[in-house]
Design a protein around this motif. Structure first.
Motif, short mmCIF file in Angstrom:
data_model
loop_
_atom_site.label_atom_id
_atom_site.label_comp_id
_atom_site.label_asym_id
_atom_site.label_seq_id
_atom_site.Cartn_x
_atom_site.Cartn_y
_atom_site.Cartn_z
N SER A 48 39.66 50.71 44.12
CA SER A 48 38.29 50.74 44.23
C SER A 48 37.14 51.42 44.81
N ARG A 72 38.24 48.82 39.84
CA ARG A 72 38.32 47.01 39.54
C ARG A 72 36.86 46.90 40.31
N MET A 73 36.18 45.69 39.51
CA MET A 73 35.12 45.12 40.78
C MET A 73 35.41 43.94 40.94
N GLU A 81 30.42 49.49 43.73
CA GLU A 81 29.96 49.35 42.72
C GLU A 81 27.95 47.98 42.81
N GLY A 99 33.63 50.46 36.26
CA GLY A 99 34.04 48.45 36.08
C GLY A 99 34.87 47.78 35.19
N ILE A 109 28.98 51.01 34.65
CA ILE A 109 27.65 50.74 35.80
C ILE A 109 26.81 51.72 35.19
#
Length: 222
Positions: A48, A72-73, A81, A99, A109
């Motif tokens: 993250s 990771r999204m 994000e 992402g 992003i």
């Protein structure tokens, strides 16, 4: 684990025209462009987006041209994000953000604003040299707990494989390992022993190493 993000990011950077390898001199991903000198791109991976990821990027900025943060999204869209302050901080620092979805789709992003300044030429040179000496891409980026397959370890294994066939001198091994004399004399892993003046043999530790890392043809000779 962060290693699950490696292949999607590797593919993203390769599509952009870079040669990509993982875990190079402490960096999760190092990508080099064609040409001389190459454009050096570093990408750091985390599950993250967080402050630690930004701090890593700040450190990497001193010896690269471009830095990306990849994570990771968030499943619910509530990760960093989605935080405008976090994205603005990356923009101000000149870092890109990537992402990765659960399906492995990579999204930009934030794009890097400008190439990063080159300040640490010595570390940059070490990064490029290790990337180019390493055969193939044997270690996934993202903090693997296994020993990293460095160019040095690859050459040491090449020496060990040759010594399986009998005692040899360092000069006999230059074809498979250009740094064979230094590797045999240094004996960092305890794989070799000198049995006569300038003649070396394989130890039991060396035999065990070949069982752990059996020889296989490299898919990428770079």
């Amino acid at each position: 684990m962060e290693t699950a993000l490696y292949l999607p990011i590797k593919g993203f950077l390769e599509e952009a025209g870079y040669s990509v390898k993982g875990e190079v001199v402490g960096c999760d991903i190092v990508a080099l462009s064609d040409g001389e000198p190459p454009l050096v791109v570093i990408c750091e991976l985390k599950l993250s987006f967080n402050l630690e990821l930004i701090l890593q990027a700040v450190n990497r900025a001193a010896f690269s041209d471009e830095v990306w943060l990849a994570a990771r999204m968030s499943a619910r869209g509530k990760g960093r994000e989605s935080d405008r302050r976090f994205r603005d901080l990356c923009r101000r620092l000149g870092f890109g953000m990537l992402g990765v979805s659960d399906g492995g789709v990579v999204s930009i992003i934030v794009s890097p604003a400008a190439p990063m300044p080159r300040n640490n030429a010595r570390k940059r040179s070490r990064l490029v040299a290790e990337h180019r000496r390493r055969k193939g891409d044997p270690t996934s980026g993202g903090g693997s707990r296994e020993p990293i397959m460095t160019a040095y370890r690859q050459q040491a294994l090449a020496c060990a494989e040759a010594l399986q066939r009998g005692h040899l001198r360092p000069r006999d091994l230059r074809a498979v390992a250009p740094n064979a004399p230094q590797i045999l004399r240094g004996n960092v892993y305890g794989w070799f022993e000198r049995v006569d003046r300038g003649v070396y043999a394989l130890t039991q530790a060396g035999m065990d190493a070949l069982k752990r890392w059996p020889p296989s043809p490299a898919s990428d000779p770079a």
